[in-house]
Design an enzyme around this catalytic site. Sequence first.
Site, PDB file in Angstrom:
ATOM      1  N   ASN A 130     -10.347  -3.063   2.499  1.00 24.26           N
ATOM      2  CA  ASN A 130      -9.889  -2.854   1.120  1.00 24.26           C
ATOM      3  C   ASN A 130     -11.248  -2.527   0.061  1.00 24.26           C
ATOM      4  O   ASN A 130     -12.213  -2.829   0.524  1.00 24.26           O
ATOM      5  CB  ASN A 130      -9.319  -4.334   0.415  1.00 24.26           C
ATOM      6  CG  ASN A 130      -7.740  -4.410   0.955  1.00 24.26           C
ATOM      7  OD1 ASN A 130      -7.233  -3.485   1.297  1.00 24.26           O
ATOM      8  ND2 ASN A 130      -7.191  -5.551   0.906  1.00 24.26           N
ATOM      9  N   HIS A 161      -4.090   1.008  11.630  1.00 29.51           N
ATOM     10  CA  HIS A 161      -3.771  -0.057  12.555  1.00 29.51           C
ATOM     11  C   HIS A 161      -5.184  -0.764  13.028  1.00 29.51           C
ATOM     12  O   HIS A 161      -6.150  -0.105  13.803  1.00 29.51           O
ATOM     13  CB  HIS A 161      -3.158   0.170  13.850  1.00 29.51           C
ATOM     14  CG  HIS A 161      -2.697  -1.016  14.619  1.00 29.51           C
ATOM     15  ND1 HIS A 161      -2.931  -2.404  14.449  1.00 29.51           N
ATOM     16  CD2 HIS A 161      -1.508  -1.163  15.485  1.00 29.51           C
ATOM     17  CE1 HIS A 161      -2.289  -2.914  15.222  1.00 29.51           C
ATOM     18  NE2 HIS A 161      -1.383  -2.659  15.940  1.00 29.51           N
ATOM     19  N   HIS A 177       0.744  -0.914  -0.043  1.00 33.00           N
ATOM     20  CA  HIS A 177       0.119  -0.027   0.020  1.00 33.00           C
ATOM     21  C   HIS A 177       0.931   1.146  -0.129  1.00 33.00           C
ATOM     22  O   HIS A 177       0.568   2.330   0.544  1.00 33.00           O
ATOM     23  CB  HIS A 177      -0.964   0.168   1.110  1.00 33.00           C
ATOM     24  CG  HIS A 177      -1.827  -0.984   1.367  1.00 33.00           C
ATOM     25  ND1 HIS A 177      -3.228  -1.145   0.680  1.00 33.00           N
ATOM     26  CD2 HIS A 177      -1.954  -2.333   1.957  1.00 33.00           C
ATOM     27  CE1 HIS A 177      -3.736  -2.140   0.778  1.00 33.00           C
ATOM     28  NE2 HIS A 177      -3.009  -2.963   1.331  1.00 33.00           N
TER      29      HIS A 177
HETATM   30 FE1  HDE Z   1      -2.611  -4.773   5.364  1.00 27.47          FE
HETATM   31  N1  HDE Z   1      -0.615  -3.802   6.105  1.00 27.47           N
HETATM   32  N2  HDE Z   1      -1.786  -6.358   6.157  1.00 27.47           N
HETATM   33  N3  HDE Z   1      -4.215  -5.516   5.227  1.00 27.47           N
HETATM   34  N4  HDE Z   1      -3.110  -3.150   4.828  1.00 27.47           N
HETATM   35  C1  HDE Z   1      -0.266  -2.722   6.027  1.00 27.47           C
HETATM   36  O1  HDE Z   1       0.804  -1.218   7.438  1.00 27.47           O
HETATM   37  C2  HDE Z   1      -0.737  -6.894   6.982  1.00 27.47           C
HETATM   38  C3  HDE Z   1      -4.466  -6.905   5.184  1.00 27.47           C
HETATM   39  C4  HDE Z   1      -4.312  -2.797   4.416  1.00 27.47           C
HETATM   40  O2  HDE Z   1      -3.276   3.307   3.971  1.00 27.47           O
HETATM   41  C5  HDE Z   1       0.926  -2.577   6.438  1.00 27.47           C
HETATM   42  O3  HDE Z   1       1.165   0.718   7.780  1.00 27.47           O
HETATM   43  C6  HDE Z   1      -0.392  -8.173   7.188  1.00 27.47           C
HETATM   44  C7  HDE Z   1      -5.968  -7.319   5.049  1.00 27.47           C
HETATM   45  C8  HDE Z   1      -4.575  -1.432   4.104  1.00 27.47           C
HETATM   46  O4  HDE Z   1      -1.558   3.427   5.479  1.00 27.47           O
HETATM   47  C9  HDE Z   1       1.391  -3.570   6.936  1.00 27.47           C
HETATM   48  C10 HDE Z   1      -1.692  -8.713   6.789  1.00 27.47           C
HETATM   49  C11 HDE Z   1      -6.504  -6.079   4.419  1.00 27.47           C
HETATM   50  C12 HDE Z   1      -3.261  -0.864   4.359  1.00 27.47           C
HETATM   51  C13 HDE Z   1       0.239  -4.567   6.811  1.00 27.47           C
HETATM   52  C14 HDE Z   1      -2.387  -7.707   6.020  1.00 27.47           C
HETATM   53  C15 HDE Z   1      -5.257  -4.911   4.683  1.00 27.47           C
HETATM   54  C16 HDE Z   1      -2.474  -1.978   4.946  1.00 27.47           C
HETATM   55  C17 HDE Z   1       1.923  -1.601   5.470  1.00 27.47           C
HETATM   56  C18 HDE Z   1      -2.186 -10.436   6.840  1.00 27.47           C
HETATM   57  C19 HDE Z   1      -7.804  -5.746   4.149  1.00 27.47           C
HETATM   58  C20 HDE Z   1      -2.785   0.685   4.015  1.00 27.47           C
HETATM   59  C21 HDE Z   1       2.059  -0.050   5.905  1.00 27.47           C
HETATM   60  C22 HDE Z   1      -1.931 -10.558   8.201  1.00 27.47           C
HETATM   61  C23 HDE Z   1      -8.712  -5.908   5.224  1.00 27.47           C
HETATM   62  C24 HDE Z   1      -3.136   1.497   4.950  1.00 27.47           C
HETATM   63  C25 HDE Z   1       1.455  -0.031   6.923  1.00 27.47           C
HETATM   64  C26 HDE Z   1      -2.312   2.893   4.897  1.00 27.47           C
HETATM   65  C27 HDE Z   1      -1.114  -1.772   5.280  1.00 27.47           C
HETATM   66  C28 HDE Z   1       0.206  -5.726   7.052  1.00 27.47           C
HETATM   67  C29 HDE Z   1      -3.751  -8.071   5.251  1.00 27.47           C
HETATM   68  C30 HDE Z   1      -5.527  -3.754   4.468  1.00 27.47           C
HETATM   69  C31 HDE Z   1       2.873  -4.037   6.720  1.00 27.47           C
HETATM   70  C32 HDE Z   1       0.578  -8.692   8.129  1.00 27.47           C
HETATM   71  C33 HDE Z   1      -6.873  -8.523   4.932  1.00 27.47           C
HETATM   72  C34 HDE Z   1      -5.578  -0.723   3.436  1.00 27.47           C
HETATM   73  O5  HDE Z   1       1.579  -3.344   8.409  1.00 27.47           O
END
Ligand code: HDE
Length: 703
Positions: free
Chosen positions: A156, A347, A83
Amino acid sequence: MAVGKRGRRSGPPSSREAARDPRSAERIERGDQSLTTNQGLPIADNQNSLKAGTRGSTLLEDFILREKITSFDHERIPERIVHARGSGAHGYFEVYESQRKLTKAKFLQDPKTRTPVFVRFSTVVGGAGSADTVRDLRGFAVKFYTDEGIYDLVGNNVPVFFIQDAMKFPDFVHAAKPEPNRAIPQASSAHDTFWDFVSLTPETIHAVIWAMSDRGIPRSYRMMQGFGVHTFRFVSAAGQVQRVKFHWKPLLGTHALVWEEAQLLAGKDADFHRRDLWDAIAAGAFPEYELGVQLIREEDAEAFAIDLLDPTKLIPEELVPVTPLGRMVLNRNPENFFAETEQVAFHPAHIVPGIDFTEDPLLQGRLFSYTDTQLIRLGGPNFHELPINRSHSPVQNLQRDGFMRHTIHPGRVAYEPSGIDDGSPRQVSAESGGFESYAAPVAGTKLRDRTASFFDHFSQARLFWNSQSPVEQDHIVGAFQFELAKLETQAVRQRVADMLQNIDRGLAERVVAVLGIQLGKPPATQQVASEIDVSPALSMLNHPGAGIATRKIAVLVADGFEATEVRALRQALAKAGATAVLIAPRLGPIVPREGAAIPADHSVATVSSVLFDAVAVPSGKESLAALAASPAFARFVQEAHRHAKALWIGAGADALLDSAGIDSSAASQMRGVVASGRSGFAKGDLIGFTDAIAAHRHWARAV
Ligand code: HDE
């Protein structure tokens, strides 16, 4: 000023709202100020470094140069691992009526409360500088600054995810990102490692088919749905608990680009979505989304064919309808991209009393990951003190120190309990608003495994496929064909094709038709019958929205155009909230057949049909002859036609249509084409044109 669904005004932020914003203390207003160093020393010369004579070396002593260059050298912070490419906006959320019975979350209690929000939309795979319109899922992350602290709904634009367990997230992301030896391709899933992972990890297939659908290429951040994906819990003050799935529905409807258009846009305007969001808000056309929930009583949580803890599954809206709760309006652009959009830290664990997690193993992993990633990205544990991340309600605790601590805590005591001072801050009972985790009953043996109910990976992918209209199915087939044709490893292509048979044999047959391979044996699967075979809510075409507000229509003119027609078009479009943009062979005044000249908005050299929702070619003999003689205009019309957009064709445009490869004798019969007759246009033509734009695309005409 936009009017919301419930007829409420969506004006710009009030001065009271602005005063509540903790960012106001940190804003540096521009005025008649002196240039200083970071220590406040006025600078006399910002042009020259300190040298040993005009031709001599620069002196190490030049602390002003060193400070300036050091600051510059450290301007970049690590981009988000996923993202990375995003765009933000401020706004507010308000609930339609009290949801007290569902949840004790305070921001969902009082329709008079306007909760400030900051939203960040994003692509997932690409780097911070990648194009907006690539095929990908979109992030839809909302930060609510509630009176009980920050609540983040980090979702999402599709309701399911690729994997079921956090353990697989680094593998999935490594497979999707550019391949590590060559660092290509950027922001694209069309490469071997992504499809290799998919072919060996069947749980991905449901999210993959969503990504291959038109959901993967949204027209605008303002025209896509949002989903919380996981199942969460609502807890009421009376202690009632329900499972909840969150939905955002855009007022403007859910719309997509066509794939060729998305590819062209990546070159013509890599910032297409960012610009679209910014421009709409700047013009006062505030994007609006309705928040809704699917609710399942805790005791019914296991009544479905699918497991509510499985993030690769959805609950069809036909089984559990979406109850609308309130609306979000985005009404203010950020003032500084870095300070706000880049530094914002979302978060899923930022929650408020009345909302709680479930045991979804993907969500559980996310609860760890997001703070961890901010530690490296924002440089330490105090990122919550950055203005964009700061709670609007007071923050009081005994955490201290660390890099970049802004707050100053006086006094001797930084522990609890303490008898030395007044014992503040004190913990707060759940009855008085303190957060208390839902007491979910847990029993089990420590193990690394998944519940058997997670192993059906294809039933819902099939439900999605069956729920698409024929044209949406065509687009899915085209997307699979494109991605698989790009692969270098034949075995990967074969594995994916074979796997598609478990969704639908016809889909697999159509996909391989252009791949030069035969279908093999489908891999063994476990499938559970779903409650329904078709879910109309899954088809984007069933979410058209209303009207043509904020749509951009290209009006192609050269000297000699019919001014009355252009005026009528402009008025009709403006009345419907759309914008007519005048495109001519050159900038400057364009002279009509009769009447005063009008300035062109753009020269055709700098724009392209893919930047617009529809195209109008007004009448005017001389004007149309000039357009017909220009390959740029012919291409403009030809592309808009190919992308199935609404077209307005003035009288006498045959030569232009011919050079655009459109059969001029059949044009007036084509869907979405309004051809004004030789005797001029009628009022009905204007209505026909706005209706044709509202229909978004006219697939029957797509070539
Ligand atoms: Fe994320 N995801 N994600 N994700 N995600 C990040 O956090 C992660 C997942 C989503 O505009 C990171 O600050 C793991 C699902 C959005 O700043 C990180 C897992 C969904 C955004 C991270 C998931 C999301 C992130 C990268 C699986 C939809 C952008 C930078 C266990 C429900 C937020 C950050 C923004 C961002 C980890 C799965 C949505 C690395 C470990 C499912 C919208 O922390």
